[in-house]
Scaffold this active site. Structure first.
Site, PDB file in Angstrom:
ATOM      1  N   ARG A 260      70.102  54.832  94.579  1.00  0.00           N
ATOM      2  CA  ARG A 260      71.160  55.103  93.613  1.00  0.00           C
ATOM      3  C   ARG A 260      70.668  56.054  92.526  1.00  0.00           C
ATOM      4  O   ARG A 260      71.365  56.999  92.142  1.00  0.00           O
ATOM      5  CB  ARG A 260      71.632  53.793  92.973  1.00  0.00           C
TER       6      ARG A 260
ATOM      7  N   CYS B  78      82.294  49.994  85.041  1.00  0.00           N
ATOM      8  CA  CYS B  78      81.695  49.441  86.275  1.00  0.00           C
ATOM      9  C   CYS B  78      81.789  50.468  87.412  1.00  0.00           C
ATOM     10  O   CYS B  78      82.346  50.198  88.479  1.00  0.00           O
ATOM     11  CB  CYS B  78      82.398  48.155  86.686  1.00  0.00           C
TER      12      CYS B  78
ATOM     13  N   SER C 226      75.141  46.546  90.150  1.00  0.00           N
ATOM     14  CA  SER C 226      76.258  46.634  89.208  1.00  0.00           C
ATOM     15  C   SER C 226      77.243  45.514  89.528  1.00  0.00           C
ATOM     16  O   SER C 226      77.449  45.173  90.693  1.00  0.00           O
ATOM     17  CB  SER C 226      76.938  47.999  89.319  1.00  0.00           C
TER      18      SER C 226
ATOM     19  N   ASP D 114      78.820  59.176  85.463  1.00  0.00           N
ATOM     20  CA  ASP D 114      80.013  58.468  84.988  1.00  0.00           C
ATOM     21  C   ASP D 114      80.096  58.371  83.481  1.00  0.00           C
ATOM     22  O   ASP D 114      80.913  57.615  82.942  1.00  0.00           O
ATOM     23  CB  ASP D 114      80.031  57.045  85.572  1.00  0.00           C
ATOM     24  N   GLU D 115      79.295  59.124  82.758  1.00  0.00           N
ATOM     25  CA  GLU D 115      79.241  58.974  81.309  1.00  0.00           C
ATOM     26  C   GLU D 115      78.957  60.322  80.676  1.00  0.00           C
ATOM     27  O   GLU D 115      78.121  61.087  81.167  1.00  0.00           O
ATOM     28  CB  GLU D 115      78.143  57.967  80.925  1.00  0.00           C
TER      29      GLU D 115
END
Length: 1105
Positions: free
Chosen positions: A335, A382, A416, A476-477
């Site tokens: 990941r 998430c 997660s 994602d951020e």
């Protein structure tokens, strides 16, 4: 009567008469499983015993053992309370093979707690078979072996005693589908067994790498964004956790889960988690680890002791022991590796979309900008779970986590978890078994990297459409600086972005708005999930008053504990402490950070993705090596794969580096096995670095450096638990000039390459026409190129445009230049320089072996000259691995040459012992091979003056394959070991030297069937009591040279695959050196050569006592 039956005469008389009848009656006499062993015996000793046959003997023996057991059990149970006495009532066990607890300990448990223990297997009396491992024969015939009885692991006994009741045996049954017995072929597998076809296929559940973000370098950002997220959000979804990175953990945890090397060493008796291994390993080619030392130490040291079942497939196939693609699969299913590679794709995809990604005004004060800035922090909720379940509506309200295994007793780690799962206490980095204990209905889903990539691209497409200044933190951020967007309300913009993300990706996002990056991120924490929060400048202090200090970025568990000891638990309390006091107690930087963050101050600004300061890769899960033999096969293959991965990362980032650091995780002395399956456990972290002059990303250079660094550790490879390679001192690699900064490219560059013209007479005539020095050469060689366009092809460069006229050159300096440099200059001047030199000499003819050309420019001399130029530059211009060495005249011929002749051999040392091995090792491979190739030619020319000139030319023209013979030395002796018998035997036989002739004779005597030089040297020691020296010094020199060549070529043949043979040869050579002057000099000459070869191949030195 009994005495007569036991007499010898009775034995002899009766043994033969009853043999046939006893054989016919055997089956009817068997009463137990063991009776079959001796029931057919016709020995008279059984006929003279009180037992009718072996079966009756075993029956009596079993009865006696049971009586002894009952007596001991009665005594052992006296100290046990009544409730504990009958735990194993009705249970009768038979122990097969080595177990932990041991055979005797299990017997004691049965005595103490009301069970029975059978020393011999009987289907009628045994109720459970206890074993930890089964051999291949019993695995294949499990039903026959067990007779239908349950086969369980010894932990069933131990756990039942701990629970003070008889537990069900089903969870503890031994379901060993494949054997773990090593195959004989595994110990004799050639190097060719390391092929991609051996890798296991990847199926639905993929493993997570979990290697340290700090070690990732190229993939994970070096600033504090991950650390900040780790401490700000207690409900984080596991994307940036430093202390609990996914899948493998724990360098300090212990347990009895066995790792692969224990099986390999014959200690595979621990209770390995069979279902966990089957679930985690059969579903993927490998698993991955974290590099943090503290991630799951709190989970307990004995968490794995109650887990039973054995591996469904050989664990070694999913480690470095037998998976040749282990490193590739390790990162393919990671990941964090996905995040790292995505960052590179993002940098390339959105490069230039924000004015070159440079927004800060260098003329404006950073503090002033911070006062009027507005920052939005956007974070998908998430992410890794939401993407997977967005199309599975039935899972939206259920607790779901992403992991590689859903085994309820496994040590796979939660990567997660969604918010329903977090409500039960499930967190990222937690073992699946612990998560299942907290939330039995937890649903485990696998990764979907393709979906992650698609959603991440959609996410950033939306952000870049709405804002020019975007700083990507991860897939994602991101931070958005909307200070210059005065025409739109900030909260409305954030809401619009979130709604568009939800409609496009199907995943919800949360947003925080503040005047600084710190406050924006803290606001996101409160807004989660699927919300947004704006903290204005007036509300900052109010918001921070009751905020726990542990949520501030950079405040970890250690720093938080120190603050709590000083009764500082909230940011409001922290603001009461002066900056000087904080800096005094916690250091200057940490004190400054605490003082600023407690007031909501953050001078950071939204910037582009910063360039990485280091790039590397680390593997610290599944790293297991059996013994020192793995150094030469598995370790080298592992390092090659790791270097390939690092090289690809460098090339992906378009970077090259100069400093290379190899990191080793070495198992601590007396460290217990880690709780995490195949984890690195409690390790010592070792590292060594080397800096090279020229930055590079070449995989061959990385491999050579890594092998050298690994050998310098002098480790027992069985203790290695992790290996990492990091490259620093990075520089940008310009694709258009790739390789131009390397030493190799500088040495091999040729500004002009003259192509041989078929009609040399025409070429010579045109050169003479253009060699007039009365007119200055202006404009470089442009006119020369025009006039000779049909005969020569000249590569022009910036250098050519500023060449001085030939009439300004100092002829005396030119005449004393090395032939290679002079030939290169001649090519730069379009082939006119040699003719100018001859014209200045008064048109004197010189020998054709000279590097100069006569004035009349005969076709032969020009052809040889141009051939020399092509040979010199052929390696760099042709791109071929094979090249021809330039002809170097024999010393005897050189002495007859003109006084202006410049010999290349003058620049070479007189022996290899004068060469600095450390300098030689730092040279590029091609240059080193060239140097080593030239040295034997020089020695040959000095010691074999009687060789005809034609032979020298023929030998010099033989090509050398640099790729196939990396350390090949000698230009004409490469075939001494060719044929059967090898050619050297005939050469030595007619050499006229007694020692050499004897060596040849010994070979035909003892080594013809096995062409091993060690056999020859060994018999030479025993058969040759004395070694007569040569008649003259020249004969001795020739013999020394011939023997050296023989041994050098033998080293080149054997160093890659049979280092033991080389070691033995040099031990014997050292013994011969004590008896003979010839062998003494050979030993002294070859010692540095063998050490250089060993260092090149294995990164160390050969110790010869």
């Amino acid at each position: 009567m009994k005495r007569s039956l036991g007499s010898n005469s009775s034995n002899n008389s009766g043994s033969g008469s009853n043999k046939k009848s006893k054989k016919n009656n055997n089956p009817s006499n068997q009463k137990t499983l063991g009776a079959a062993w001796g029931a057919a015996s016709s020995r008279s000793s059984f006929r003279s015993s009180p037992f009718s046959d072996f079966g009756s003997y075993m029956e009596v023996k079993n009865r006696k053992l049971q009586n002894q057991f009952e007596t001991e059990a009665s005594a052992a149970s006296r100290g046990v309370s009544g409730s504990e006495k009958l735990i194993f009532q009705g249970v009768s066990i038979f122990v097969d093979g080595f177990t932990i607890p041991s055979h005797q300990e299990l017997k004691g448990y049965m005595m103490k707690y009301g069970g029975r223990f059978e020393n011999y297997f009987s289907r009628r009396s045994v109720t459970h078979i206890i074993c930890s491992n089964l051999p291949d024969s019993k695995v294949k015939n499990l039903r026959t072996f067990s007779r239908g009885l349950p086969v369980v692991k010894p932990t069933w006994i131990v756990d039942s005693i701990s629970a003070n009741r008889l537990l069900g045996w089903v969870p503890y049954q031994l379901d060993q589908l494949n054997d773990t017995q090593p195959k004989l072929s595994a110990f004799f597998a050639p190097r060719s067994h390391l092929t991609p076809q051996m890798a296991s296929p990847v199926t639905s559940f993929q493993p997570d790498t979990g290697y340290s973000e700090a070690e990732e370098g190229s993939s994970i950002r070096a600033d504090d964004s991950e650390e900040a997220r780790d401490h700000i959000d207690d409900e984080i979804d596991g994307v940036y956790i430093e202390n609990t990175t996914p899948e493998l953990t724990e360098q300090t945890g212990t347990g009895d889960l066995k790792s692969s090397e224990m099986n390999a060493e014959g200690l595979g008796n621990y209770d390995i988690e069979e279902k966990e291994v089957s679930s985690e390993l059969q579903s993927t080619t490998n698993l991955h680890s974290t590099s943090d030392n503290k991630s799951v130490h709190a989970n307990g040291k004995n968490g794995g002791k109650s887990i039973a079942t054995a591996a469904g497939s050989s664990t070694r196939r999913h480690s470095t022991l037998e998976d040749p693609n282990f490193v590739e699969n390790y990162f393919k299913n990671s990941r964090l590796h996905f995040i790292g590679t995505w960052r590179n794709r993002y940098r390339k995809r959105f490069h230039g979309s924000s004015n070159g990604l440079k927004w800060a005004d260098s003329g404006q004060n950073t503090a002033e900008m911070a006062k009027k800035s507005t920052i939005i922090h956007i974070d998908l909720d998430c992410f890794f779970v939401s993407v997977v379940i967005k199309n599975r509506l039935e899972l939206h309200d259920k607790p779901v986590a992403v992991c590689h295994s859903d085994n309820p007793k496994g040590t796979a780690e939660i990567s997660s978890a969604n918010y329903p799962a977090r409500a039960y206490g499930v967190k990222a980095g937690m073992f699946v078994r612990h998560a299942k204990d907290l939330c039995p209905q937890l649903v485990i889903v696998p990764y979907n990297f393709e979906a992650y990539e698609e959603v991440a691209d959609q996410f950033y497409d939306i952000l870049h459409r709405h804002c020019r200044k975007v700083q990507a933190l991860s897939c994602d951020e991101a931070f958005l600086d909307v200070s210059d967007l005065s025409d739109v309300e900030t909260e409305v913009l954030a809401s619009t972005i979130r709604n568009e993300i939800l409609e496009t990706t199907g995943c919800s996002a949360s947003a925080g708005i503040g005047g600084t990056m710190l406050m924006a991120r803290l606001a996101t924490r409160v807004a989660k999930p699927a919300g947004q929060l704006y903290i204005s400048a007036e509300k900052v202090e109010e918001f921070l008053d009751q905020l726990p200090v542990g949520t501030l970025p950079g405040v970890g568990s250690v720093l938080k504990e120190k603050l709590v000891k000083q009764n500082i638990q909230t940011c409001g309390q922290l603001r009461l402490i002066s900056k000087d006091s904080l800096q005094k107690d916690f250091g200057v930087k940490t004190g400054e950070m605490l003082w600023s963050y407690s007031r909501g101050l953050d001078l950071r600004s939204v910037t582009a993705v910063q360039e990485s300061k280091s790039i590397g890769a680390e593997v610290n899960w599944g790293v297991r090596f059996r013994d020192q033999q793995d150094v030469f096969i598995l370790v080298q293959h592992f390092l090659q794969c790791l270097c390939k991965e690092v090289s690809l990362r460098l090339q992906g980032c378009e970077m090259i580096g100069r400093t290379f650091t190899l990191k080793i995780k070495k198992r601590k002395k007396d460290a217990e096995e880690p709780t995490k399956y195949m984890g690195c456990g409690d390790c010592d972290n070792l590292s060594r670095s080397i800096t090279v002059p020229a930055a590079t990303d070449d995989i061959e250079v990385l491999q050579r450096i890594s092998k050298k660094l690994f050998g310098s550790f002098c480790l027992d490879v069985k203790e290695v638990r992790g290996v990492g390679l990091q490259v620093s001192k990075l520089d940008s690699a310009d694709p258009s000039n790739k390789g131009s900064r390397t030493l190799k490219s500088w040495l091999s560059s040729a500004p002009a390459v003259v192509q041989i013209e078929q009609d040399d007479n025409v070429f010579a005539a045109k050169v003479r026409e253009n060699s007039d020095c009365n007119r200055p050469v202006t404009g470089g060689v442009s006119r020369l190129r025009e006039s000779n366009s049909e005969e020569s092809s000249i590569q022009s460069g910036d250098t050519n445009s500023s060449l001085p006229p030939m009439c300004y050159l100092d002829m005396e300096v030119l005449e004393n230049l090395p032939p290679e440099l002079l030939s290169e200059l001649d090519g730069t001047y379009g082939g006119k320089l040699f003719e100018l030199i001859e014209k200045k000499r008064g048109k004197r003819r010189i020998n054709c072996n000279s590097p100069h050309v006569s004035l009349d420019g005969t076709a032969a001399s020009i052809k040889e000259l141009k051939s020399l130029s092509v040979k010199i530059h052929g390696l760099s211009t042709s791109g071929e691995k094979e090249y021809k060495e330039p002809y170097v005249p024999h010393p005897s011929i050189a002495r007859t040459s003109n006084q202006h002749t410049i010999e290349m051999t003058d620049l070479l040392p007189s022996s290899l012992s004068q060469v600095d091995v450390s300098v030689l090792q730092e040279l590029p491979e091609e240059l080193r091979a060239d140097v080593l190739g030239a040295f034997p030619s020089h020695r040959r020319q000095q010691s074999s003056s009687d060789v005809p000139k034609e032979t020298c030319k023929k030998q010099d023209e033989e090509p050398i394959d640099l790729k196939g013979t990396e350390n090949e030395i000698g230009l004409s002796f490469s075939s001494l070991w060719f044929g059967n018998p090898p050619l050297w035997t005939e050469k030595f036989k007619v050499s006229g030297n007694c020692t050499m002739e004897k060596l040849s004779a010994i070979y035909f005597k003892v080594a013809q069937s096995r062409p091993m030089l060690s056999l020859v040297l060994q018999h030479a020691i025993s058969e040759m009591s004395s070694f007569p020296d040569a008649a003259s010094a020249s004969d001795l020199d020739k013999a020394i040279y011939d023997v050296c060549e023989l041994l050098k070529q033998y080293i080149n043949l054997k160093v890659g695959g049979d280092i033991e043979e080389i070691y033995l040869c040099f031990r014997l050579l050292k013994r011969l050196a004590a008896r003979s002057q010839l062998f003494l000099q050979v030993y002294e000459i070859l010692s540095p050569f063998i050490q250089a070869s060993i260092s090149e191949h294995y990164g160390g030195s050969l110790s010869i006592p």
